[in-house]
Design a protein around this motif. Structure first.
Motif, PDB file in Angstrom:
ATOM      1  N   PRO A 129       0.809  -1.223   0.000  1.00 13.20           N
ATOM      2  CA  PRO A 129       0.000   0.000   0.000  1.00 13.20           C
ATOM      3  C   PRO A 129       0.841   1.271   0.000  1.00 13.20           C
ATOM      4  CG  PRO A 129      -0.042  -1.023   2.166  1.00 13.20           C
ATOM      5  CD  PRO A 129       0.674  -1.976   1.268  1.00 13.20           C
ATOM      6  N   SER A 130       2.059   1.181   0.545  1.00 11.45           N
ATOM      7  CA  SER A 130       2.896   2.376   0.630  1.00 11.45           C
ATOM      8  C   SER A 130       4.363   1.977   0.657  1.00 11.45           C
ATOM      9  CB  SER A 130       2.549   3.191   1.882  1.00 11.45           C
ATOM     10  OG  SER A 130       2.798   2.423   3.049  1.00 11.45           O
ATOM     11  N   ILE A 131       5.204   2.955   0.327  1.00  6.92           N
ATOM     12  CA  ILE A 131       6.650   2.812   0.471  1.00  6.92           C
ATOM     13  C   ILE A 131       7.095   3.992   1.318  1.00  6.92           C
ATOM     14  CG2 ILE A 131       8.871   2.543  -0.680  1.00  6.92           C
ATOM     15  CD1 ILE A 131       7.377   1.802  -3.224  1.00  6.92           C
ATOM     16  N   GLY A 132       7.729   3.697   2.446  1.00  5.83           N
ATOM     17  CA  GLY A 132       7.962   4.768   3.410  1.00  5.83           C
ATOM     18  C   GLY A 132       6.609   5.313   3.826  1.00  5.83           C
ATOM     19  N   HIS A 133       6.450   6.637   3.715  1.00  7.69           N
ATOM     20  CA  HIS A 133       5.163   7.250   4.048  1.00  7.69           C
ATOM     21  C   HIS A 133       4.438   7.714   2.785  1.00  7.69           C
ATOM     22  CE1 HIS A 133       5.912   7.030   8.316  1.00  7.69           C
ATOM     23  NE2 HIS A 133       7.094   7.577   8.140  1.00  7.69           N
ATOM     24  N   MET A 134       4.779   7.114   1.649  1.00 13.36           N
ATOM     25  CA  MET A 134       4.156   7.518   0.384  1.00 13.36           C
ATOM     26  C   MET A 134       3.217   6.436  -0.119  1.00 13.36           C
ATOM     27  SD  MET A 134       5.894   9.135  -2.994  1.00 13.36           S
ATOM     28  CE  MET A 134       4.959   9.371  -4.501  1.00 13.36           C
ATOM     29  N   ASP A 135       1.984   6.830  -0.389  1.00  9.38           N
ATOM     30  CA  ASP A 135       0.975   5.942  -0.945  1.00  9.38           C
ATOM     31  C   ASP A 135       1.469   5.424  -2.294  1.00  9.38           C
ATOM     32  OD1 ASP A 135      -1.270   4.839  -2.207  1.00  9.38           O
ATOM     33  OD2 ASP A 135      -2.621   6.417  -1.521  1.00  9.38           O
ATOM     34  N   ALA A 136       1.499   4.127  -2.466  1.00  7.85           N
ATOM     35  CA  ALA A 136       2.036   3.528  -3.691  1.00  7.85           C
ATOM     36  C   ALA A 136       1.235   3.919  -4.937  1.00  7.85           C
ATOM     37  CB  ALA A 136       2.090   2.004  -3.559  1.00  7.85           C
ATOM     38  N   GLN A 137      -0.043   4.259  -4.776  1.00  4.08           N
ATOM     39  CA  GLN A 137      -0.860   4.672  -5.924  1.00  4.08           C
ATOM     40  C   GLN A 137      -0.421   6.018  -6.490  1.00  4.08           C
ATOM     41  OE1 GLN A 137      -4.877   4.619  -4.325  1.00  4.08           O
ATOM     42  NE2 GLN A 137      -5.242   2.610  -5.213  1.00  4.08           N
ATOM     43  N   LEU A 138       0.307   6.789  -5.695  1.00  6.48           N
ATOM     44  CA  LEU A 138       0.635   8.150  -6.108  1.00  6.48           C
ATOM     45  C   LEU A 138       1.789   8.234  -7.095  1.00  6.48           C
ATOM     46  CD1 LEU A 138       0.108  10.133  -2.789  1.00  6.48           C
ATOM     47  CD2 LEU A 138      -1.481   9.756  -4.690  1.00  6.48           C
ATOM     48  N   PHE A 139       2.552   7.151  -7.251  1.00  8.05           N
ATOM     49  CA  PHE A 139       3.641   7.201  -8.235  1.00  8.05           C
ATOM     50  C   PHE A 139       3.071   7.383  -9.638  1.00  8.05           C
ATOM     51  CE2 PHE A 139       5.490   4.804  -4.689  1.00  8.05           C
ATOM     52  CZ  PHE A 139       6.536   5.666  -4.390  1.00  8.05           C
ATOM     53  N   GLU A 140       2.009   6.661  -9.950  1.00  7.85           N
ATOM     54  CA  GLU A 140       1.385   6.819 -11.264  1.00  7.85           C
ATOM     55  C   GLU A 140       0.851   8.235 -11.446  1.00  7.85           C
ATOM     56  OE1 GLU A 140      -1.943   4.730 -14.210  1.00  7.85           O
ATOM     57  OE2 GLU A 140      -1.629   3.932 -12.175  1.00  7.85           O
ATOM     58  N   GLU A 141       0.280   8.814 -10.389  1.00  7.44           N
ATOM     59  CA  GLU A 141      -0.231  10.186 -10.474  1.00  7.44           C
ATOM     60  C   GLU A 141       0.896  11.168 -10.751  1.00  7.44           C
ATOM     61  OE1 GLU A 141      -3.440  10.752 -10.597  1.00  7.44           O
ATOM     62  OE2 GLU A 141      -3.737   8.604 -10.259  1.00  7.44           O
ATOM     63  N   PHE A 142       2.042  10.962 -10.100  1.00  8.09           N
ATOM     64  CA  PHE A 142       3.188  11.839 -10.340  1.00  8.09           C
ATOM     65  C   PHE A 142       3.656  11.746 -11.786  1.00  8.09           C
ATOM     66  CE2 PHE A 142       7.757  12.238 -10.897  1.00  8.09           C
ATOM     67  CZ  PHE A 142       7.958  13.545 -10.481  1.00  8.09           C
ATOM     68  N   PHE A 143       3.856  10.517 -12.270  1.00  8.62           N
ATOM     69  CA  PHE A 143       4.355  10.337 -13.630  1.00  8.62           C
ATOM     70  C   PHE A 143       3.378  10.885 -14.662  1.00  8.62           C
ATOM     71  CE2 PHE A 143       6.737   6.638 -11.624  1.00  8.62           C
ATOM     72  CZ  PHE A 143       7.978   7.270 -11.677  1.00  8.62           C
ATOM     73  N   ARG A 144       2.074  10.730 -14.435  1.00 12.20           N
ATOM     74  CA  ARG A 144       1.085  11.256 -15.371  1.00 12.20           C
ATOM     75  C   ARG A 144       1.130  12.782 -15.393  1.00 12.20           C
ATOM     76  NH1 ARG A 144      -2.911   8.762 -13.682  1.00 12.20           N
ATOM     77  NH2 ARG A 144      -3.014   7.165 -15.301  1.00 12.20           N
ATOM     78  N   ALA A 145       1.161  13.397 -14.226  1.00  7.10           N
ATOM     79  CA  ALA A 145       1.198  14.862 -14.163  1.00  7.10           C
ATOM     80  C   ALA A 145       2.466  15.399 -14.818  1.00  7.10           C
ATOM     81  CB  ALA A 145       1.106  15.323 -12.713  1.00  7.10           C
ATOM     82  N   LEU A 146       3.587  14.739 -14.586  1.00 11.15           N
ATOM     83  CA  LEU A 146       4.846  15.147 -15.210  1.00 11.15           C
ATOM     84  C   LEU A 146       4.751  15.049 -16.730  1.00 11.15           C
ATOM     85  CD1 LEU A 146       7.950  15.818 -14.868  1.00 11.15           C
ATOM     86  CD2 LEU A 146       8.307  13.359 -15.006  1.00 11.15           C
ATOM     87  N   ALA A 147       4.306  13.886 -17.233  1.00 14.22           N
ATOM     88  CA  ALA A 147       4.250  13.659 -18.675  1.00 14.22           C
ATOM     89  C   ALA A 147       3.319  14.652 -19.369  1.00 14.22           C
ATOM     90  CB  ALA A 147       3.801  12.227 -18.964  1.00 14.22           C
ATOM     91  N   PHE A 148       2.130  14.866 -18.796  1.00 12.52           N
ATOM     92  CA  PHE A 148       1.142  15.699 -19.461  1.00 12.52           C
ATOM     93  C   PHE A 148       1.525  17.169 -19.442  1.00 12.52           C
ATOM     94  CE2 PHE A 148      -1.150  11.922 -19.842  1.00 12.52           C
ATOM     95  CZ  PHE A 148      -2.224  12.118 -20.681  1.00 12.52           C
ATOM     96  N   ASN A 149       2.250  17.602 -18.430  1.00 20.78           N
ATOM     97  CA  ASN A 149       2.640  19.009 -18.360  1.00 20.78           C
ATOM     98  C   ASN A 149       3.981  19.277 -19.034  1.00 20.78           C
ATOM     99  OD1 ASN A 149       0.570  20.642 -16.589  1.00 20.78           O
ATOM    100  ND2 ASN A 149       0.702  18.579 -15.750  1.00 20.78           N
ATOM    101  N   ALA A 150       4.790  18.242 -19.208  1.00 19.13           N
ATOM    102  CA  ALA A 150       6.037  18.379 -19.956  1.00 19.13           C
ATOM    103  C   ALA A 150       5.812  18.201 -21.447  1.00 19.13           C
ATOM    104  CB  ALA A 150       7.063  17.353 -19.466  1.00 19.13           C
ATOM    105  N   GLY A 151       4.678  17.603 -21.829  1.00 20.75           N
ATOM    106  CA  GLY A 151       4.399  17.333 -23.234  1.00 20.75           C
ATOM    107  C   GLY A 151       5.218  16.180 -23.768  1.00 20.75           C
ATOM    108  N   ILE A 152       5.340  15.125 -22.966  1.00 14.74           N
ATOM    109  CA  ILE A 152       6.113  13.963 -23.412  1.00 14.74           C
ATOM    110  C   ILE A 152       5.245  12.712 -23.436  1.00 14.74           C
ATOM    111  CG2 ILE A 152       8.320  14.888 -22.592  1.00 14.74           C
ATOM    112  CD1 ILE A 152       8.198  13.046 -20.212  1.00 14.74           C
ATOM    113  N   THR A 153       5.584  11.809 -24.339  1.00 17.60           N
ATOM    114  CA  THR A 153       5.016  10.471 -24.358  1.00 17.60           C
ATOM    115  C   THR A 153       5.916   9.619 -23.475  1.00 17.60           C
ATOM    116  OG1 THR A 153       4.227  10.786 -26.611  1.00 17.60           O
ATOM    117  CG2 THR A 153       4.419   8.515 -25.822  1.00 17.60           C
ATOM    118  N   LEU A 154       5.356   9.028 -22.434  1.00 18.21           N
ATOM    119  CA  LEU A 154       6.161   8.347 -21.420  1.00 18.21           C
ATOM    120  C   LEU A 154       5.635   6.934 -21.191  1.00 18.21           C
ATOM    121  CD1 LEU A 154       8.305   8.385 -19.135  1.00 18.21           C
ATOM    122  CD2 LEU A 154       6.575   9.466 -17.674  1.00 18.21           C
TER     123      LEU A 154
END
Length: 198
Positions: free
Chosen positions: A128-153
C-alpha cells in the motif's frame, strides 16, 4: 557563440499546495528537494543525480489530508519546468530509452519529447505504501509530469518483487531517459520532426 542555459522555473500556489521548482537541464546532478514526503525527496534526488540535472523542489502541502495533492501538483510543476527548460526543442535528440536493474528488479523507461502527452504505466506494486508515500501516487506523479512536460512516457516493470527497488529503478531510468532525449546533437538542424514542429 555561448550556448544558452536551459532552465525552467515554476511557482504555483493553490489552496492545497505552495510549490516552487527550478530545473536546470544541463547540470551536474545536484538536488535540493523538500516535499514533505521523505521517499519522494529521495526519488527526485536520485533522478536528478542520474539524469545530471540540477533541480530545486520545495512544497508545502496539505499532508494532514494525504499526499495526493502534493504529489500530483509537484508532478505538474516539474512538467511545466521541464517544458520551459527544453524551449523550442531545436537540436534535441527527442527520444530516450533506458533500462535500470535494481537487485532483482528491472524497469524500462522509454519516452519521446513529442508535444503529445501520454502515459503508459505498467508497474504493479503489491504494497500500500513505500515509506510514508501511498504507492498509488507514483502513477499520479508520472502522469502529471508527462502531461505538463508534453512527453510520451512509457514505464514498464519487466520483473521485480521489492517495491522500493522497482520504484527506485523507475526514477533512475526516467532521469537517464530524459537526459538522453533532451541531449543535443549538432547534426540536427531545427526540431527533429518531418513536420517541422514538435
Amino acid at each position: 557563440m555561448m550556448e544558452v542555459q536551459r532552465i525552467g522555473e515554476v511557482t504555483r500556489r493553490t489552496a492545497e499546495t505552495d510549490i516552487h521548482v527550478k530545473w536546470v537541464l544541463d547540470g551536474a546532478g545536484t538536488a535540493r528537494v523538500d516535499t514533505g514526503i521523505g521517499f519522494l525527496d529521495h526519488m527526485l534526488t536520485l533522478m536528478a543525480k542520474h539524469g545530471l540535472f540540477d533541480i530545486e523542489v520545495s512544497c508545502k502541502g496539505d499532508l494532514y489530508v494525504d499526499g495526493h495533492h502534493s504529489v500530483e501538483d509537484i508532478g505538474i510543476c516539474m512538467g511545466l519546468a521541464f517544458a520551459r527548460a527544453i524551449g523550442d526543442k531545436a537540436g534535441i535528440k527527442r527520444f530516450g530509452t533506458f533500462y535500470v536493474p535494481m537487485d532483482e528488479a528491472l524497469v524500462m523507461v522509454s519516452l519521446d519529447i513529442s508535444g503529445r502527452p501520454y502515459l503508459h504505466y505498467d508497474v504493479a506494486l503489491d504494497v500500500p505504501s513505500i515509506g510514508h508515500m501511498d504507492a498509488q501516487l507514483f502513477e499520479e506523479f508520472f502522469r502529471a509530469l508527462a502531461f505538463n512536460a508534453g512527453i510520451t512516457l512509457h514505464i514498464n516493470c519487466l520483473y521485480g518483487r521489492n517495491a522500493h527497488h522497482i520504484i527506485e529503478a523507475a526514477f533512475k531510468a526516467l532521469g537517464r531517459a530524459l537526459d538522453a532525449a533532451a541531449g543535443k546533437d549538432p547534426r540536427i538542424k531545427g526540431v527533429p520532426s518531418t513536420k517541422g514542429v514538435l
